[in-house]
Design a protein around this motif. Structure first.
Motif, PDB file in Angstrom:
ATOM      1  N   GLN A  95       0.523  -1.181   0.276  1.00  0.00           N
ATOM      2  CA  GLN A  95       0.168   0.116  -0.137  1.00  0.00           C
ATOM      3  C   GLN A  95       0.477   1.185   0.362  1.00  0.00           C
ATOM      4  N   SER A  96       2.111   1.297  -0.168  1.00  0.00           N
ATOM      5  CA  SER A  96       3.233   1.891   0.193  1.00  0.00           C
ATOM      6  C   SER A  96       2.735   3.086  -1.074  1.00  0.00           C
ATOM      7  N   ALA A  97       3.400   4.193  -0.972  1.00  0.00           N
ATOM      8  CA  ALA A  97       3.279   4.733  -2.248  1.00  0.00           C
ATOM      9  C   ALA A  97       4.570   5.107  -3.029  1.00  0.00           C
ATOM     10  N   GLN A  98       5.360   4.456  -2.685  1.00  0.00           N
ATOM     11  CA  GLN A  98       6.765   4.605  -3.098  1.00  0.00           C
ATOM     12  C   GLN A  98       7.183   3.335  -3.927  1.00  0.00           C
ATOM     13  N   THR A  99       7.430   2.119  -3.688  1.00  0.00           N
ATOM     14  CA  THR A  99       7.892   0.935  -3.883  1.00  0.00           C
ATOM     15  C   THR A  99       6.418  -0.242  -4.168  1.00  0.00           C
ATOM     16  N   PRO A 100       6.370   0.189  -5.989  1.00  0.00           N
ATOM     17  CA  PRO A 100       4.405  -0.926  -6.801  1.00  0.00           C
ATOM     18  C   PRO A 100       4.767  -2.507  -6.278  1.00  0.00           C
ATOM     19  N   VAL A 101       4.220  -3.169  -5.046  1.00  0.00           N
ATOM     20  CA  VAL A 101       4.457  -4.371  -4.942  1.00  0.00           C
ATOM     21  C   VAL A 101       3.020  -5.095  -4.625  1.00  0.00           C
ATOM     22  N   THR A 102       2.784  -6.388  -5.128  1.00  0.00           N
ATOM     23  CA  THR A 102       1.830  -7.147  -5.217  1.00  0.00           C
ATOM     24  C   THR A 102       2.044  -8.615  -4.566  1.00  0.00           C
ATOM     25  N   VAL A 103       1.073  -8.245  -4.335  1.00  0.00           N
ATOM     26  CA  VAL A 103       1.536 -10.090  -3.229  1.00  0.00           C
ATOM     27  C   VAL A 103      -0.427 -10.658  -3.843  1.00  0.00           C
ATOM     28  N   ILE A 104       0.390 -12.129  -3.992  1.00  0.00           N
ATOM     29  CA  ILE A 104      -1.077 -13.206  -4.648  1.00  0.00           C
ATOM     30  C   ILE A 104      -0.594 -14.540  -3.983  1.00  0.00           C
ATOM     31  N   GLY A 105      -1.114 -14.678  -3.226  1.00  0.00           N
ATOM     32  CA  GLY A 105      -1.668 -15.790  -2.519  1.00  0.00           C
ATOM     33  C   GLY A 105      -1.935 -17.039  -3.195  1.00  0.00           C
ATOM     34  N   LEU A 106      -1.640 -17.863  -2.939  1.00  0.00           N
ATOM     35  CA  LEU A 106      -2.886 -19.280  -3.909  1.00  0.00           C
ATOM     36  C   LEU A 106      -2.698 -20.321  -2.385  1.00  0.00           C
ATOM     37  N   THR A 107      -4.199 -20.680  -2.589  1.00  0.00           N
ATOM     38  CA  THR A 107      -4.430 -21.639  -1.332  1.00  0.00           C
ATOM     39  C   THR A 107      -5.889 -22.495  -1.939  1.00  0.00           C
ATOM     40  N   CYS A 108      -5.896 -23.626  -1.294  1.00  0.00           N
ATOM     41  CA  CYS A 108      -6.707 -25.142  -2.032  1.00  0.00           C
ATOM     42  C   CYS A 108      -7.949 -24.105  -0.472  1.00  0.00           C
ATOM     43  N   ARG A 109      -7.504 -23.699   0.433  1.00  0.00           N
ATOM     44  CA  ARG A 109      -8.975 -23.049   1.729  1.00  0.00           C
ATOM     45  C   ARG A 109      -9.386 -21.948   0.888  1.00  0.00           C
ATOM     46  N   GLN A 110     -11.015 -22.350   0.921  1.00  0.00           N
ATOM     47  CA  GLN A 110     -11.663 -21.287   1.240  1.00  0.00           C
ATOM     48  C   GLN A 110     -12.143 -20.348   2.557  1.00  0.00           C
ATOM     49  N   ASP A 111     -11.176 -20.577   3.494  1.00  0.00           N
ATOM     50  CA  ASP A 111     -11.858 -20.314   4.831  1.00  0.00           C
ATOM     51  C   ASP A 111     -10.359 -19.338   4.838  1.00  0.00           C
ATOM     52  N   VAL A 112      -9.321 -19.338   4.304  1.00  0.00           N
ATOM     53  CA  VAL A 112      -8.052 -18.317   5.019  1.00  0.00           C
ATOM     54  C   VAL A 112      -8.635 -17.122   5.199  1.00  0.00           C
ATOM     55  N   LEU A 113      -9.105 -16.332   4.975  1.00  0.00           N
ATOM     56  CA  LEU A 113      -9.618 -14.512   5.414  1.00  0.00           C
ATOM     57  C   LEU A 113      -9.545 -15.040   6.604  1.00  0.00           C
ATOM     58  N   GLU A 114     -10.700 -16.046   7.577  1.00  0.00           N
ATOM     59  CA  GLU A 114     -11.309 -15.862   8.634  1.00  0.00           C
ATOM     60  C   GLU A 114      -9.525 -16.627  10.000  1.00  0.00           C
ATOM     61  N   LEU A 115      -8.749 -16.892   9.409  1.00  0.00           N
ATOM     62  CA  LEU A 115      -7.184 -17.185   9.334  1.00  0.00           C
ATOM     63  C   LEU A 115      -6.310 -15.629   9.934  1.00  0.00           C
ATOM     64  N   LEU A 116      -6.839 -14.450   9.020  1.00  0.00           N
ATOM     65  CA  LEU A 116      -5.959 -13.822   9.200  1.00  0.00           C
ATOM     66  C   LEU A 116      -6.585 -12.838  10.175  1.00  0.00           C
ATOM     67  N   GLU A 117      -5.188 -11.984  11.086  1.00  0.00           N
ATOM     68  CA  GLU A 117      -5.452 -11.332  12.076  1.00  0.00           C
ATOM     69  C   GLU A 117      -5.785 -10.053  11.066  1.00  0.00           C
ATOM     70  N   LYS A 118      -6.815  -9.644  12.910  1.00  0.00           N
ATOM     71  CA  LYS A 118      -7.939  -8.147  12.661  1.00  0.00           C
ATOM     72  C   LYS A 118      -6.705  -6.868  11.445  1.00  0.00           C
ATOM     73  N   ARG A 119      -5.334  -7.345  12.079  1.00  0.00           N
ATOM     74  CA  ARG A 119      -4.213  -6.034  11.936  1.00  0.00           C
ATOM     75  C   ARG A 119      -4.084  -5.889   9.996  1.00  0.00           C
ATOM     76  N   VAL A 120      -3.931  -8.183   9.925  1.00  0.00           N
ATOM     77  CA  VAL A 120      -3.905  -7.954   8.805  1.00  0.00           C
ATOM     78  C   VAL A 120      -4.635  -7.822   7.549  1.00  0.00           C
ATOM     79  N   LYS A 121      -5.746  -8.695   8.175  1.00  0.00           N
ATOM     80  CA  LYS A 121      -7.027  -8.334   7.521  1.00  0.00           C
ATOM     81  C   LYS A 121      -7.369  -6.807   6.823  1.00  0.00           C
ATOM     82  N   SER A 122      -7.168  -6.205   8.329  1.00  0.00           N
ATOM     83  CA  SER A 122      -7.705  -4.411   7.158  1.00  0.00           C
ATOM     84  C   SER A 122      -6.197  -4.390   5.937  1.00  0.00           C
ATOM     85  N   ARG A 123      -5.572  -4.372   5.628  1.00  0.00           N
ATOM     86  CA  ARG A 123      -4.499  -4.103   4.626  1.00  0.00           C
ATOM     87  C   ARG A 123      -4.536  -4.925   3.965  1.00  0.00           C
ATOM     88  N   PHE A 124      -5.887  -5.857   3.585  1.00  0.00           N
ATOM     89  CA  PHE A 124      -5.530  -6.816   2.518  1.00  0.00           C
ATOM     90  C   PHE A 124      -6.456  -6.636   1.710  1.00  0.00           C
TER      91      PHE A 124
END
Length: 350
Positions: A95-124
């Motif tokens: 989300q930084s304005a300096q470096t263009p970074v993209t993160v792609i996550g690959l998983t078979c679990r459809q409930d993976v978002l439920e496993l993220l902490e609140k602070r991590v989920k807010s940046r997703f």
């Protein structure tokens, strides 16, 4: 990806390989060729090391910085890293304005978002793409051939041609097609196909240079082997009897939890009926056998054991179903006939 690969830096991480954030950070450093930047610097903590690396990525602005693409395979495993520090910082820098970074996550679990902490989920970004395999069986066979085929640049051209001809014949073999069709209907996941082929290829040797239909059949049996049921093959006759006693308790009480005393009483009923073929073990010996089943995780306690609670009365649950037990008994070496008959009886001994 092929069109833009020359214009970006790609970092691939795998949750099975990078088992903690420190290992992942070293791999990021290696793939971004930042070893010289890090040099012999000594960092006081993991966080300090990570901040330094991220600062190296942030140099310049979006117009002059080279974009970085992070691909996290087995993304759900990164979620279990301590405090999810790596995910938090990667999402934060994206989300930084300096470096263009993209993160792609690959998983078979459809409930993976439920496993993220609140602070991590807010940046997703909450962008999710569901990919389903839509190929038919004919295309599945083509994939099978491509996965096994040797490339044209293989050093031994003669062997490569022989191997590829053999693969073509295998794909047309009815036995092989039956094996592949069973797997195809069970799961279209290509990782399952890769595992099947890996098991089959493990039979290839100098004296057995080409894969055969029987290799694939054997691999299919190994793939479908029930690991828990396999453990039963190594149990003693006493432990087998305790498993059967639990099976009958499950049948009679419709899956309700049981304790050791109930299992012991059930076993004693069998001994009284068939005293001529079974040795009557002392209760402490039976308890030891029961604890061994617990260690093998064929049985598990319903609740966390209490120090004051008597071991005989802890409520337990059997982790094998009736089919698994009966299948294991069919191949159990030298199993007494009376024990098999007891297992096959529909009701408990009265």
């Amino acid at each position: 990806m092929k069109q833009v690969r020359g214009n970006l830096l790609e970092v691939r991480l795998n949750g099975l390989l990078q088992t903690n954030d420190k290992v992942a950070l070293k791999e990021i450093t290696r793939q971004l060729n930042l070893e010289n930047v890090v040099g012999d610097k000594v960092f006081g903590s993991f966080a300090e090391n990570l901040v330094f690396l991220l600062e190296a990525l942030r140099k310049g602005d979006r117009s002059s910085s080279c974009p970085v693409l992070f691909v996290l395979d087995e993304f759900d495993l990164f979620v279990h890293h301590k405090n999810q520090t790596l995910l938090y910082n990667l999402f934060d820098v994206s989300q930084s304005a300096q470096t263009p970074v993209t993160v792609i996550g690959l998983t078979c679990r459809q409930d993976v978002l439920e496993l993220l902490e609140k602070r991590v989920k807010s940046r997703f970004s909450h962008r999710q793409i569901y990919l389903m395999n839509s190929f038919d069986f004919k295309q599945y066979i083509t994939i099978f051939k491509k996965q096994l085929a040797l490339p044209a640049e293989f050093p031994d051209e003669s062997f490569a041609q022989q191997w590829n001809t053999n693969v073509q014949h295998l794909s047309e073999d009815k036995t092989v097609q039956d094996v592949l069709r069973n797997l195809f209907h069970y799961t279209k996941d290509l990782r399952s196909l890769h595992l099947l082929l890996m098991l089959a290829l493990s039979h290839v040797t100098v004296h057995h240079p080409l894969i055969t239909a029987s290799d694939l059949q054997e691999a299919s049996k190994q793939y479908r082997t029930d690991s828990r049921a396999n453990i039963v093959h190594g149990l003693s006759v006493l432990e087998i009897c305790l498993m059967i006693a639990m099976k009958h308790l499950n049948d009679v009480h419709e899956g309700e939890p049981f304790n050791f005393q109930m299992v012991y009483n059930e076993f004693q009923k069998f001994i009284q009926r068939k005293a001529h073929c079974m040795y009557n073990f002392e209760k402490p010996v039976v308890m030891k056998a029961f604890e061994h089943l617990l260690q093998l995780e064929l049985v598990r306690p319903i609740e966390r054991p209490n120090i004051r609670a008597q071991r005989e009365y802890l409520l337990m649950k059997l982790l094998l179903d009736n089919t698994q037990i009966m299948d294991a008994l069919q191949v159990y070496p030298n199993c007494p006939v009376d024990v098999k008959q007891w297992a096959a009886s529909s009701l408990s001994w009265l």
